[in-house]
Design a protein around this motif. Structure first.
Motif, PDB file in Angstrom:
ATOM      1  N   VAL A 142       1.225  -5.071  15.268  1.00 15.76           N
ATOM      2  CA  VAL A 142       1.399  -3.686  15.114  1.00 15.76           C
ATOM      3  C   VAL A 142       2.686  -3.593  13.851  1.00 15.76           C
ATOM      4  N   ILE A 143       3.542  -4.386  14.102  1.00 20.31           N
ATOM      5  CA  ILE A 143       4.649  -4.588  13.170  1.00 20.31           C
ATOM      6  C   ILE A 143       4.068  -5.036  12.067  1.00 20.31           C
ATOM      7  N   ARG A 144       3.241  -6.220  11.755  1.00 21.84           N
ATOM      8  CA  ARG A 144       2.655  -6.737  10.641  1.00 21.84           C
ATOM      9  C   ARG A 144       2.033  -5.673   9.966  1.00 21.84           C
ATOM     10  N   MET A 166       0.865  -1.127   0.003  1.00 20.88           N
ATOM     11  CA  MET A 166      -0.181  -0.033   0.094  1.00 20.88           C
ATOM     12  C   MET A 166       0.991   1.117   0.020  1.00 20.88           C
ATOM     13  N   ALA A 167       0.880   2.216  -1.075  1.00 23.58           N
ATOM     14  CA  ALA A 167       1.670   3.271  -1.233  1.00 23.58           C
ATOM     15  C   ALA A 167       1.325   4.120  -0.193  1.00 23.58           C
ATOM     16  N   THR A 168       2.384   4.993   0.338  1.00 21.78           N
ATOM     17  CA  THR A 168       2.051   5.799   1.574  1.00 21.78           C
ATOM     18  C   THR A 168       2.738   6.929   1.083  1.00 21.78           C
ATOM     19  N   SER A 169       2.375   8.364   2.178  1.00 19.30           N
ATOM     20  CA  SER A 169       3.079   9.389   2.197  1.00 19.30           C
ATOM     21  C   SER A 169       3.243   9.861   3.535  1.00 19.30           C
ATOM     22  N   ASN A 170       3.632  11.255   3.858  1.00 19.12           N
ATOM     23  CA  ASN A 170       3.444  11.544   5.205  1.00 19.12           C
ATOM     24  C   ASN A 170       2.155  11.727   5.917  1.00 19.12           C
ATOM     25  N   ASN A 171       1.058  12.054   5.020  1.00 15.82           N
ATOM     26  CA  ASN A 171      -0.255  12.034   5.501  1.00 15.82           C
ATOM     27  C   ASN A 171      -0.919  10.280   5.398  1.00 15.82           C
ATOM     28  N   LEU A 230      -7.491  -2.248  14.174  1.00 12.01           N
ATOM     29  CA  LEU A 230      -6.504  -3.200  14.850  1.00 12.01           C
ATOM     30  C   LEU A 230      -6.706  -2.679  16.480  1.00 12.01           C
ATOM     31  N   TYR A 231      -6.839  -1.345  16.301  1.00  7.05           N
ATOM     32  CA  TYR A 231      -7.038  -0.920  17.990  1.00  7.05           C
ATOM     33  C   TYR A 231      -8.235  -1.506  18.667  1.00  7.05           C
ATOM     34  N   CYS A 232      -9.254  -1.814  17.956  1.00  8.39           N
ATOM     35  CA  CYS A 232     -10.186  -2.289  18.657  1.00  8.39           C
ATOM     36  C   CYS A 232      -9.946  -3.877  19.083  1.00  8.39           C
ATOM     37  N   GLN A 233      -9.142  -4.341  18.643  1.00  8.15           N
ATOM     38  CA  GLN A 233      -8.749  -5.691  18.807  1.00  8.15           C
ATOM     39  C   GLN A 233      -7.586  -6.107  19.628  1.00  8.15           C
ATOM     40  N   LEU A 234      -6.877  -5.213  20.126  1.00 11.00           N
ATOM     41  CA  LEU A 234      -5.657  -5.265  21.090  1.00 11.00           C
ATOM     42  C   LEU A 234      -5.919  -4.881  22.464  1.00 11.00           C
ATOM     43  N   PRO A 235      -5.411  -5.279  23.336  1.00 12.81           N
ATOM     44  CA  PRO A 235      -5.504  -4.932  24.759  1.00 12.81           C
ATOM     45  C   PRO A 235      -4.823  -3.542  24.767  1.00 12.81           C
ATOM     46  N   PHE A 236      -5.240  -2.559  25.620  1.00 15.11           N
ATOM     47  CA  PHE A 236      -4.840  -1.356  25.637  1.00 15.11           C
ATOM     48  C   PHE A 236      -3.394  -1.333  25.962  1.00 15.11           C
ATOM     49  N   GLY A 237      -2.804  -2.251  26.809  1.00 20.12           N
ATOM     50  CA  GLY A 237      -1.349  -2.186  27.097  1.00 20.12           C
ATOM     51  C   GLY A 237      -0.480  -2.642  25.939  1.00 20.12           C
ATOM     52  N   LYS A 238      -1.022  -3.194  24.961  1.00 18.04           N
ATOM     53  CA  LYS A 238      -0.547  -3.790  23.656  1.00 18.04           C
ATOM     54  C   LYS A 238      -0.250  -2.895  22.476  1.00 18.04           C
ATOM     55  N   LEU A 239      -0.801  -1.484  22.872  1.00 23.52           N
ATOM     56  CA  LEU A 239      -0.656  -0.855  21.596  1.00 23.52           C
ATOM     57  C   LEU A 239       0.850  -0.017  21.614  1.00 23.52           C
ATOM     58  N   HIS A 240       1.674  -0.778  21.474  1.00 23.89           N
ATOM     59  CA  HIS A 240       3.185  -0.387  21.097  1.00 23.89           C
ATOM     60  C   HIS A 240       3.857  -1.018  19.990  1.00 23.89           C
ATOM     61  N   LYS A 241       4.964  -0.433  19.770  1.00 22.42           N
ATOM     62  CA  LYS A 241       5.814  -0.714  18.690  1.00 22.42           C
ATOM     63  C   LYS A 241       6.353  -2.082  18.532  1.00 22.42           C
ATOM     64  N   GLY A 242       6.447  -2.689  19.754  1.00 21.32           N
ATOM     65  CA  GLY A 242       6.945  -3.919  19.566  1.00 21.32           C
ATOM     66  C   GLY A 242       6.072  -5.101  19.353  1.00 21.32           C
ATOM     67  N   ASN A 243       4.656  -4.873  19.359  1.00 19.66           N
ATOM     68  CA  ASN A 243       3.667  -5.807  19.267  1.00 19.66           C
ATOM     69  C   ASN A 243       3.763  -6.384  17.716  1.00 19.66           C
ATOM     70  N   ARG A 244       3.395  -7.655  17.891  1.00 12.46           N
ATOM     71  CA  ARG A 244       3.844  -8.413  16.659  1.00 12.46           C
ATOM     72  C   ARG A 244       2.628  -7.943  15.561  1.00 12.46           C
ATOM     73  N   THR A 289       5.985   2.857   9.562  1.00 13.22           N
ATOM     74  CA  THR A 289       6.826   2.460  10.933  1.00 13.22           C
ATOM     75  C   THR A 289       5.995   1.910  11.876  1.00 13.22           C
ATOM     76  N   PRO A 290       6.403   0.757  12.679  1.00 13.17           N
ATOM     77  CA  PRO A 290       5.700   0.251  13.664  1.00 13.17           C
ATOM     78  C   PRO A 290       5.619   1.517  14.881  1.00 13.17           C
ATOM     79  N   SER A 291       6.556   2.362  14.763  1.00 15.14           N
ATOM     80  CA  SER A 291       6.284   3.525  16.055  1.00 15.14           C
ATOM     81  C   SER A 291       5.027   4.358  15.502  1.00 15.14           C
ATOM     82  N   ALA A 292       4.936   4.538  14.107  1.00 14.28           N
ATOM     83  CA  ALA A 292       3.855   5.530  13.552  1.00 14.28           C
ATOM     84  C   ALA A 292       2.387   4.709  13.677  1.00 14.28           C
ATOM     85  N   VAL A 293       2.474   3.561  13.424  1.00 17.97           N
ATOM     86  CA  VAL A 293       0.921   2.563  13.867  1.00 17.97           C
ATOM     87  C   VAL A 293       0.788   2.722  15.314  1.00 17.97           C
ATOM     88  N   ALA A 294       1.884   2.465  16.288  1.00 18.69           N
ATOM     89  CA  ALA A 294       1.430   2.521  17.519  1.00 18.69           C
ATOM     90  C   ALA A 294       1.041   3.969  18.006  1.00 18.69           C
TER      91      ALA A 294
END
Length: 260
Positions: free
Chosen positions: A34-36, A1-6, A18-32, A44-49
Motif C-alpha cells: 500500500v505504501i509503495r 504520476m501527477a495527482t490532484s484531489n480527485n 492491488l485490492y484483488c491481490q491483498l488479503p482483506f485484513g491487510k488493506l491498511h496504510k501500514g502495508n508495504r 498518501t498510504p491512508s488515501a490508498v488504504a
C-alpha cells in the motif's frame, strides 16, 4: 504520476489491481505494498488504504457478512469494478505494465515466476511476460481471498497450493482471470477437481464421484471420502460464482459425463 484531489481512472485501476491481490485484513496504510503504490501515484498510504476499503464495499462476498467497508465507493470506483469484471485479462496486464512503468524499481522484487529468460526476445518475450503476469495475478487474487489455505483441507503451505480454475482455462477466455472462477486447493485436491473426480453442489458442499467411492486405496479413503457432503471454506471476497460451479458439475464431473 501527477495527482490532484480527485483520483484519476489510472490511479483507481491500480488501486483495484492491488485490492484483488491483498488479503482483506491487510488493506491498511501500514502495508508495504500500500505504501509503495501510494508513493508511486502521489497519494498518501491512508488515501490508498481508504480506496481499497471502498472497493471492498462493492464486493458481495464481503457485504453479505456485514462488513460494509466505508460505504464510500464513488462512481469511478464502480466503473473500475465493472470494467475489470468485463475484461480481467486485459486489465490485469495493463495495470501490471503501468505499475512497472511508474515504479521501475519494483521489477527487481518480482517473484521468480515473472522473470523471463534473457534469450527470449521480441514477440516471444512479450507473450511469455504477459502469460506470467496473468498467472501471477490469478494466483495472488485467489490465494489471498482464501487466506492462503486450501478450501477443502485447510493446508496452508504455499508451495502445495494451487489457484484452481472452476471452469477450465481453455473453456472460458473471459473468466480466465476472474477470481470468482477460482478455488484455493492443495495440489492433490486441485488434480481431483480438475479431472472431475470431485465437484461442488450449489451450496458449496463437496461431492465425491462414484469412481473415487469405489476405490479402496488408503489415500482415497482418508483424503477424499471424508469430504463428501462437507462445505468448503468460503473466501473473504470474490466468492465462487454459482454459475461456474454448475458448469463444472455438469461439464467436468465424471459421474455426469458418464450419464451423458
Amino acid at each position: 504520476m501527477a495527482t490532484s484531489n480527485n483520483w484519476t481512472k489510472e490511479q483507481a485501476k491500480l488501486a483495484f489491481h492491488l485490492y484483488c491481490q491483498l488479503p482483506f485484513g491487510k488493506l491498511h496504510k501500514g502495508n508495504r505494498e500500500v505504501i509503495r503504490l501510494a508513493q508511486a501515484i502521489g497519494r498518501t498510504p491512508s488515501a490508498v488504504a481508504m480506496k481499497l476499503v471502498n472497493f471492498a464495499s462493492l464486493d458481495p462476498a464481503i457485504t453479505s457478512t456485514g462488513r460494509k467497508g466505508l460505504d464510500g465507493a464513488s462512481s469511478l470506483d464502480r466503473e473500475v469494478w465493472a470494467e475489470f469484471h468485463s475484461d480481467w485479462e486485459r486489465l490485469a496486464v495493463e495495470c501490471e505494465m503501468l505499475r512497472r512503468e511508474i515504479d521501475p524499481t519494483q521489477i527487481a522484487d518480482e517473484a521468480d515466476e515473472l522473470l523471463v529468460p534473457e534469450d527470449f526476445i521480441g514477440e516471444t518475450r512479450r507473450v511469455v511476460t504477459e502469460q506470467r503476469i496473468k498467472q501471477s495475478f490469478f494466483r495472488r487474487a485467489v490465494l489471498s481471498s482464501y487466506g492462503g489455505r486450501c478450501c477443502m483441507s485447510g493446508v496452508s503451505e504455499s508451495r502445495l497450493l494451487i489457484a484452481s480454475h472452476i471452469v477450465p482455462w481453455c473453456k472460458d477466455k473471459q473468466n480466465r482471470l476472474n477470481p470468482s472462477n477460482g478455488l484455493c486447493l492443495s495440489a492433490i485436491h486441485d488434480r481431483a477437481f480438475d479431472k472431475g473426480l470431485i465437484t461442488l453442489s450449489d451450496d458449496f458442499k463437496v461431492i465425491v464421484s462414484e469412481v473415487l467411492k469405489r476405490r479402496e486405496d488408503v489415500l482415497v479413503q482418508t483424503v477424499f471420502l471424508p469430504l463428501d457432503g462437507r462445505a468448503i471454506a468460503l473466501p473473504e471476497r470474490f466468492a465462487p460464482d454459482p454459475v461456474f460451479i454448475a458448469r463444472h458439475r455438469s461439464e467436468e464431473f465424471v459421474d455426469n459425463r458418464k450419464a451423458a
